[in-house]
Write a protein that holds these residues in place. Sequence first.
Motif, PDB file in Angstrom:
ATOM      1  N   ASN A  38       9.752  12.003  -7.844  1.00 20.77           N
ATOM      2  CA  ASN A  38       8.363  12.359  -8.139  1.00 20.77           C
ATOM      3  C   ASN A  38       7.968  11.687  -9.458  1.00 20.77           C
ATOM      4  O   ASN A  38       8.385  12.122 -10.531  1.00 20.77           O
ATOM      5  CB  ASN A  38       8.217  13.885  -8.238  1.00 20.77           C
ATOM      6  N   VAL A  39       7.194  10.618  -9.379  1.00 21.45           N
ATOM      7  CA  VAL A  39       6.861   9.824 -10.567  1.00 21.45           C
ATOM      8  C   VAL A  39       6.123  10.656 -11.609  1.00 21.45           C
ATOM      9  O   VAL A  39       6.424  10.592 -12.811  1.00 21.45           O
ATOM     10  CB  VAL A  39       6.026   8.589 -10.181  1.00 21.45           C
ATOM     11  N   GLU A  65      11.864  11.456   0.193  1.00 16.99           N
ATOM     12  CA  GLU A  65      12.183  11.673   1.608  1.00 16.99           C
ATOM     13  C   GLU A  65      11.489  10.682   2.534  1.00 16.99           C
ATOM     14  O   GLU A  65      11.887  10.511   3.687  1.00 16.99           O
ATOM     15  CB  GLU A  65      11.814  13.104   2.009  1.00 16.99           C
ATOM     16  N   HIS A  66      10.455  10.009   2.033  1.00 20.59           N
ATOM     17  CA  HIS A  66       9.735   9.040   2.852  1.00 20.59           C
ATOM     18  C   HIS A  66      10.262   7.612   2.682  1.00 20.59           C
ATOM     19  O   HIS A  66       9.815   6.697   3.374  1.00 20.59           O
ATOM     20  CB  HIS A  66       8.240   9.075   2.508  1.00 20.59           C
ATOM     21  N   ASP A  71      13.340   0.035   1.914  1.00 18.59           N
ATOM     22  CA  ASP A  71      12.731   0.268   0.601  1.00 18.59           C
ATOM     23  C   ASP A  71      13.816   0.405  -0.459  1.00 18.59           C
ATOM     24  O   ASP A  71      13.718  -0.171  -1.550  1.00 18.59           O
ATOM     25  CB  ASP A  71      11.891   1.550   0.615  1.00 18.59           C
ATOM     26  N   ILE A  72      14.843   1.180  -0.141  1.00 16.45           N
ATOM     27  CA  ILE A  72      15.899   1.459  -1.111  1.00 16.45           C
ATOM     28  C   ILE A  72      16.734   0.207  -1.390  1.00 16.45           C
ATOM     29  O   ILE A  72      17.122  -0.054  -2.531  1.00 16.45           O
ATOM     30  CB  ILE A  72      16.779   2.627  -0.618  1.00 16.45           C
ATOM     31  N   PRO A  98      17.214  12.642  -2.074  1.00 14.09           N
ATOM     32  CA  PRO A  98      17.489  11.347  -1.434  1.00 14.09           C
ATOM     33  C   PRO A  98      18.248  10.345  -2.292  1.00 14.09           C
ATOM     34  O   PRO A  98      18.474   9.220  -1.875  1.00 14.09           O
ATOM     35  CB  PRO A  98      16.080  10.828  -1.110  1.00 14.09           C
ATOM     36  N   GLY A  99      18.657  10.718  -3.496  1.00 19.40           N
ATOM     37  CA  GLY A  99      19.311   9.781  -4.387  1.00 19.40           C
ATOM     38  C   GLY A  99      20.616   9.207  -3.865  1.00 19.40           C
ATOM     39  O   GLY A  99      21.026   8.108  -4.263  1.00 19.40           O
TER      40      GLY A  99
END
Length: 235
Positions: A38-39, A65-66, A71-72, A98-99
């Motif tokens: 969460n930025v 979660e999205h 992306d990762i 999700p880390g």
Amino acid sequence: MGKLYLLPNLLGETTVEGVIPRDVIDTIKSIRIFATENVKNTRRYLKKIDKTIHIDELTFLDLNEHSDIKDIEAYIPYLKDNDVGIISEAGCPGIADPGAELVALAHRHNYQVVPLVGPSSILLALIASGCNGQNFSFNGYLPVNRSERVKSLKTYEKQSAAENRTQIFIETPYRNLQLFEDIVSSLSPVTRLTVACDITTENEYIKTMQIKDWKHVKPDINKRPTIFILYARPF
């Protein structure tokens, strides 16, 4: 070559110095790239750590979660020349967030992963519960459907009794009371239940009782981050 740091966050409204070691604070201040759940939350956290941090000079990578695997994977090149920090929404990254996907990729590409000390609601609840800390499972979220949720609870209780295992799980805060009521109405009266919420904050509540005793208590846990622990052994 950079390192991937696993950076602890606060669990709620508390002072940074009360739960984050000074060496960890210094490391966080030195990092310029953050993969974050969460930025907005991370920006606020960094400002709480040091008001002089220039937020606009930092790079924030979405890791939630999205985020899909492509992306990762795109974040791995940042590690070639920079340290990168993962910050969860609360507590330590990699557990119920999700880390772990980015951590696994860092290992695959031979980058060093550095976990740093900080508060984990799961472990803090466990050590405060009085339940078995030698054999335990973190089971994440239970099913949303009530009949499936009750079935899962009974399965965990049976496993706890058979294996002397402590069972730990969480719930979306607005469903806490529903879960609590299902536990109290469905499980053995002598099974122990620990309810732990707002850990490390001034509103911290941690209580372990047998379910027969919880029938006379309704804890104030609605919309509060809560850990539930079951242990199918009487006191």
